[in-house]
Enzyme design. Sequence first.
Site, PDB file in Angstrom:
ATOM      1  N   HIS A 254       0.853  -1.188   0.000  1.00  0.00           N
ATOM      2  CA  HIS A 254       0.000   0.000   0.000  1.00  0.00           C
ATOM      3  C   HIS A 254       0.895   1.246   0.000  1.00  0.00           C
ATOM      4  O   HIS A 254       1.641   1.489   0.939  1.00  0.00           O
ATOM      5  CB  HIS A 254      -0.897   0.005   1.229  1.00  0.00           C
ATOM      6  CG  HIS A 254      -1.712   1.244   1.360  1.00  0.00           C
ATOM      7  ND1 HIS A 254      -2.762   1.536   0.521  1.00  0.00           N
ATOM      8  CD2 HIS A 254      -1.625   2.283   2.218  1.00  0.00           C
ATOM      9  CE1 HIS A 254      -3.285   2.687   0.864  1.00  0.00           C
ATOM     10  NE2 HIS A 254      -2.615   3.176   1.895  1.00  0.00           N
ATOM     11  N   ASP A 256       0.748   5.140  -0.090  1.00  0.00           N
ATOM     12  CA  ASP A 256      -0.040   6.364  -0.038  1.00  0.00           C
ATOM     13  C   ASP A 256       0.491   7.329  -1.093  1.00  0.00           C
ATOM     14  O   ASP A 256       1.670   7.707  -1.069  1.00  0.00           O
ATOM     15  CB  ASP A 256       0.055   6.996   1.349  1.00  0.00           C
ATOM     16  CG  ASP A 256      -0.825   6.281   2.365  1.00  0.00           C
ATOM     17  OD1 ASP A 256      -1.982   5.981   2.023  1.00  0.00           O
ATOM     18  OD2 ASP A 256      -0.349   6.006   3.482  1.00  0.00           O
ATOM     19  N   ASP A 366      -7.571   1.665   3.161  1.00  0.00           N
ATOM     20  CA  ASP A 366      -7.054   2.619   4.149  1.00  0.00           C
ATOM     21  C   ASP A 366      -7.881   3.897   4.228  1.00  0.00           C
ATOM     22  O   ASP A 366      -7.377   4.937   4.605  1.00  0.00           O
ATOM     23  CB  ASP A 366      -5.595   2.957   3.787  1.00  0.00           C
ATOM     24  CG  ASP A 366      -4.899   3.776   4.859  1.00  0.00           C
ATOM     25  OD1 ASP A 366      -5.210   3.589   6.036  1.00  0.00           O
ATOM     26  OD2 ASP A 366      -4.043   4.606   4.515  1.00  0.00           O
ATOM     27  N   HIS A 570      -6.894   9.766  -0.466  1.00  0.00           N
ATOM     28  CA  HIS A 570      -7.434   9.740   0.887  1.00  0.00           C
ATOM     29  C   HIS A 570      -6.504  10.296   1.967  1.00  0.00           C
ATOM     30  O   HIS A 570      -6.874  10.274   3.157  1.00  0.00           O
ATOM     31  CB  HIS A 570      -7.873   8.314   1.256  1.00  0.00           C
ATOM     32  CG  HIS A 570      -6.762   7.312   1.324  1.00  0.00           C
ATOM     33  ND1 HIS A 570      -6.535   6.392   0.328  1.00  0.00           N
ATOM     34  CD2 HIS A 570      -5.819   7.081   2.261  1.00  0.00           C
ATOM     35  CE1 HIS A 570      -5.507   5.633   0.656  1.00  0.00           C
ATOM     36  NE2 HIS A 570      -5.055   6.033   1.825  1.00  0.00           N
TER      37      HIS A 570
END
Length: 742
Positions: A254, A256, A366, A570
Amino acid sequence: MLRHPDYTRDRIQQLVQRLGQKIYAARAPLADLHVAGPVDRISFAEAQKLTGLRPAKRGDQFGPAWATFWFRAAASVPADWAGGRVDLLWDTQCEATLWVNGRSVQGLNMTQGDRPDAILLDRCAGSERLEFQIEMACNRKFGVSDGSGYPVGEEPVSPYHLRRCELGRFDPAAWELYWDAHVLAGLEAELAKEGAASDKSWQGLLLTRLNDFANTLDLDRRETWAAAREILGGLYAHQTGGRFVELSAIGHAHIDTAWLWPLAETHRKCERTFSSATTYMRDYPEYRFACSQAYQYATIQQRNPDLYARIKECVARGQFIPVGGTWIEPDCNIPSGESLCRQFLFGQRFFEKEFGRRCREFWNPDVFGYNGQLPQIMRQAGITRFLTQKLSWNRFNKPHHHTFTWRGIDGSEVLTHFPPADTYNGDCSLRELLANVKNYKDHDRSRECYYLFGWGDGGGGPTKGMLEVLRRAANVQGLPCTTQRTAVEFFDRLERDTTDLPVLWGELYFEYHRGTYTSQAAVKRNNRRAEQLLHDIEFLSVAALAKRGHSYPADEINALWRVLLLNQFHDILPGSSIGQVYEDSARQFADLFAKGEKLLPTGSQLVNTTGFERAEVVEQAGKLQFVRASSFGPAAAAPAGDAVQFTQQGDRLTLANGQLQATFTTGGRLVSLTCAGREAIAGEANVPELYDDWPTNFDAWDVDPFHLETRQACAPAIRWELVRREPLRARSEEHTSELQSQ
């Protein structure tokens, strides 16, 4: 029965650690190491033009934070290493990328001890000269804080320093024996922690045979290694048997798209992570790696075409798995419904064009909650499955299920799974593998669950060690039967296996990070303004097609949409990123608005670009007029029917028209609001309030319940003035002191 099990357990763990040191028992220094920098984040081609290189050695410190250094290295392979594998052993306590012959080969990172080595030669002849380069970033997976407590840039010793730089001869026998012992010793230790809940006979056999292994193995006598490994092989022959849970595992990293680092560093995080993933896939054909966010693929396609070609090869082999179906992993509360539709449109369009397939699952682990319209939007995008994890953080109401049907507000349904390990960054520890079984809340409905493993948030992904653990955990007594599977394979199995699914209806609410609705107001304002602007551009451009000489600027509009969708990530739109991210965002939005305004078709007539009728006062060239317009239709002047009246009586100011009457104090408090003679408020309104904002954690994200106990009403205005008074509009402004304004 062993007399001293705790002593025996400690002895075995120490032996495993010493065995790990044998993997690179033979090492050799680099013959030549020079460095250039600090420089900005430049490309490999630009790095080849750097001059002024200086010698580098172990112990050298580097900085400042966010700087980049380029190392050029040369090494001679010892002659007696002929026939062996040669690896680079590197540690600068930060993120780095190994480049060989102009290709990004692998990421290097020692901030969590996860990626300290990389293959240089699979099989050497001996005496070769090796040349390679290393791109070093003065930041870590989670930005630039080193945890020392010193402000960034004021640390007495740089956190980024050259701790290791040498060649190592890889010992495959030591490697295999180490991981064989590591997994079994870890399993025995975890079973011992469970006490009476564990299979005591199996745990006892494990400890006994591991003790035999320790008595047999002499690390300095290679002739003992085969017998020692045979003992471990006998333990691996004990298989799961009952197969109480089928654990599907998939590599993940993951990343970001922005958070504690700017977008420019995200691009390099993707480069490091994807280089490592494609390199490992050669030696681990069972390796499956899932990556969402079409934007990240597109970035690699643009900046590193060679790596992108390797990714496409791995996608074709079924190892590199595009998932998610969206442009980025968006916030799912603040964007408009149209924006969320575009996330899927742009994502699915990219995946279909580049890889010949659309995603069947929405992959968004997330995000801070999910609005109830998403199932409908997913179904319209061809997606029937959903994976997330974040709601396991809920403070008061934990999710009651890990597998369920999520039904949207219109009745649309998607199959939903929360990985029961409660992480999307699994480390493949035996504790986490067992946690999938312990935590799974739906044993009565299904025996299928998913496990996402690999360093994430800051990227990195799975390590070779994680892949070795999963090889050995595939079918051994005491662990769930574990197989690496793609998202499609897992959800297919889940659909076939699950019965009597519970149904959750409407919003999936996240009981954390409520403060993200108040953080970084500018990016939220820009987001809404951009959504409205793009809507108007598209509508007016279509309307203009009826006129001769007009064409639809599809490419330009799509480019603006991609900028907006990116800023709905996000950790950008909710306001949980660092300042550099919002500096970048402000520049991107300014450019979007400048280009967007130029795309608006010009015309002399006002047009209502909304889907409902409007009647309101508008201002053109400083002149007010009252107009009426049908939905998506032109506006026409109309009689207003009444006028705004202003009166003052003592400390009361009243603004009124034919529908509303609002009365204020001279301090700005609204004390009455009537519609058709009916009072609409009780008490005073328009009273700004201040609350303490000192959450116990996540300072940009959370508003803790105790903040409600700190309410303070702001002082009233100290003066007012009537700044506009016309039949169609009147406006008063209240002013506070400079101190009160702050």
